[in-house]
Design a protein around this motif. Sequence first.
Motif, PDB file in Angstrom:
ATOM      1  N   THR A  27       0.836  -1.200   0.000  1.00 35.82           N
ATOM      2  CA  THR A  27       0.000   0.000   0.000  1.00 35.82           C
ATOM      3  C   THR A  27       0.873   1.254   0.000  1.00 35.82           C
ATOM      4  O   THR A  27       2.057   1.204   0.386  1.00 35.82           O
ATOM      5  CB  THR A  27      -0.913   0.040   1.227  1.00 35.82           C
ATOM      6  OG1 THR A  27      -0.102   0.238   2.407  1.00 35.82           O
ATOM      7  CG2 THR A  27      -1.705  -1.251   1.373  1.00 35.82           C
ATOM      8  N   PRO A  28       0.328   2.404  -0.409  1.00 40.59           N
ATOM      9  CA  PRO A  28       1.130   3.644  -0.347  1.00 40.59           C
ATOM     10  C   PRO A  28       1.680   3.923   1.049  1.00 40.59           C
ATOM     11  O   PRO A  28       2.833   4.356   1.183  1.00 40.59           O
ATOM     12  CB  PRO A  28       0.139   4.720  -0.799  1.00 40.59           C
ATOM     13  CG  PRO A  28      -0.787   4.010  -1.721  1.00 40.59           C
ATOM     14  CD  PRO A  28      -0.959   2.630  -1.106  1.00 40.59           C
ATOM     15  N   VAL A  50       5.243   1.759  -7.176  1.00 42.01           N
ATOM     16  CA  VAL A  50       3.995   1.588  -6.438  1.00 42.01           C
ATOM     17  C   VAL A  50       3.309   0.322  -6.929  1.00 42.01           C
ATOM     18  O   VAL A  50       3.585  -0.176  -8.019  1.00 42.01           O
ATOM     19  CB  VAL A  50       3.054   2.801  -6.571  1.00 42.01           C
ATOM     20  CG1 VAL A  50       3.660   4.024  -5.916  1.00 42.01           C
ATOM     21  CG2 VAL A  50       2.682   3.079  -8.033  1.00 42.01           C
ATOM     22  N   ASP A  52      -0.618  -1.880  -6.965  1.00 45.32           N
ATOM     23  CA  ASP A  52      -2.061  -1.867  -6.766  1.00 45.32           C
ATOM     24  C   ASP A  52      -2.350  -2.472  -5.393  1.00 45.32           C
ATOM     25  O   ASP A  52      -2.015  -3.636  -5.142  1.00 45.32           O
ATOM     26  CB  ASP A  52      -2.724  -2.703  -7.864  1.00 45.32           C
ATOM     27  CG  ASP A  52      -4.241  -2.714  -7.776  1.00 45.32           C
ATOM     28  OD1 ASP A  52      -4.788  -2.649  -6.666  1.00 45.32           O
ATOM     29  OD2 ASP A  52      -4.883  -2.814  -8.837  1.00 45.32           O
ATOM     30  N   ASP A  61      -0.258   4.076 -11.557  1.00 46.24           N
ATOM     31  CA  ASP A  61      -1.298   4.992 -11.091  1.00 46.24           C
ATOM     32  C   ASP A  61      -0.661   6.211 -10.413  1.00 46.24           C
ATOM     33  O   ASP A  61      -0.012   6.095  -9.367  1.00 46.24           O
ATOM     34  CB  ASP A  61      -2.221   4.260 -10.113  1.00 46.24           C
ATOM     35  CG  ASP A  61      -3.447   5.069  -9.729  1.00 46.24           C
ATOM     36  OD1 ASP A  61      -3.408   6.303  -9.806  1.00 46.24           O
ATOM     37  OD2 ASP A  61      -4.447   4.446  -9.329  1.00 46.24           O
ATOM     38  N   LEU A  64      -1.405   6.822  -6.697  1.00 51.71           N
ATOM     39  CA  LEU A  64      -0.632   6.023  -5.737  1.00 51.71           C
ATOM     40  C   LEU A  64       0.737   6.655  -5.494  1.00 51.71           C
ATOM     41  O   LEU A  64       1.195   6.741  -4.351  1.00 51.71           O
ATOM     42  CB  LEU A  64      -0.486   4.599  -6.250  1.00 51.71           C
ATOM     43  CG  LEU A  64      -1.786   3.791  -6.404  1.00 51.71           C
ATOM     44  CD1 LEU A  64      -1.496   2.433  -7.039  1.00 51.71           C
ATOM     45  CD2 LEU A  64      -2.472   3.600  -5.057  1.00 51.71           C
ATOM     46  N   GLU A  67       0.326   9.766  -3.247  1.00 51.34           N
ATOM     47  CA  GLU A  67       0.164   9.483  -1.826  1.00 51.34           C
ATOM     48  C   GLU A  67       1.494   9.107  -1.182  1.00 51.34           C
ATOM     49  O   GLU A  67       1.821   9.580  -0.077  1.00 51.34           O
ATOM     50  CB  GLU A  67      -0.864   8.383  -1.593  1.00 51.34           C
ATOM     51  CG  GLU A  67      -1.098   8.114  -0.113  1.00 51.34           C
ATOM     52  CD  GLU A  67      -2.166   7.073   0.175  1.00 51.34           C
ATOM     53  OE1 GLU A  67      -2.249   6.629   1.339  1.00 51.34           O
ATOM     54  OE2 GLU A  67      -2.904   6.696  -0.752  1.00 51.34           O
TER      55      GLU A  67
END
Length: 297
Positions: A27-28, A50, A52, A61, A64, A67
């Motif tokens: 995760t971020p 990053v 998903d 993305d 992502l 963040e």
Amino acid sequence: MNFDAFITCAVTGSGDTAGRSEHVPVTPAEIANAAIEAARAGAAIAHIHVRDPETGRGSRDVALYREVVDRIRSSDTDVIINLTAGMGGDIVFGPGESPLPPDPAGTDMAGPLARLAHVEELLPEICTLDCGTMNFAEADYVMTNTPGTLRTMARRVQELGVRPELEVFDTGHLVFVNEMVREGLIDDPVMIQLCMGIPYGAPDDPQTLMAMVNRLPAGAVFSAFSLGRMQLPFVAMAALAGGNVRVGLEDNLWLEKGVKATNRSLTERAAEILGAMNVRLLGPAEVREKLKLTKRG
């Protein structure tokens, strides 16, 4: 021998590793925290992909990346952000006698400027350029980086004032790096990452490493790393060859036999190895001065 070296920690990568170790950040928040922990352990640079959050697979993305970068920049820990620009060049050909159309499950091809969308928005201090096309020993998968694509990306990165880290996987990639330097597409100081031991790229023996080092552009600042069990030996090898160091879970999941690594533990071990060699670790401020970086955020 390099007695003043910096450590880059490549915290997650995009490979199929998240299912092999619970320590691979997905995760971020996890990726940002891994970068911050590595910095506190001695890494001056965090190299960031990053993923998903739902699937754990590598992603392009921009949200992502945003963040992750916002979390790092708003923390109380200084670390140089190095974002990959390697995504968007993946092609998996169809099987056997039907190579076309490509397999949509693994193919992600984007134009050169689309591959830089996150770099253009977030303006990291460094982003990577993979300086050639190569096989990665995965059936019909090819990492695709054409000369035209790379020249377009290098020109745009130069316009943005971001330092490109030129990722070199074999000797022919260095031929192209030297061409881009002569063409004025890469500003001084030239920053190069020698990526050793990747299947069908340059093997990670000392003779091949030194052959690569001897072909670097004059005055280049370089790092070197290898995969798996050779990652930590390459900490010493890179410094002995006159370079800097990269560790992290992108390239290696193990601290020692039977002990899974974290990004922090790999960075701490690298710092211990360098310290035993009387190598002084450079912090982010010194690396910015060395590489003529513009601090962002």
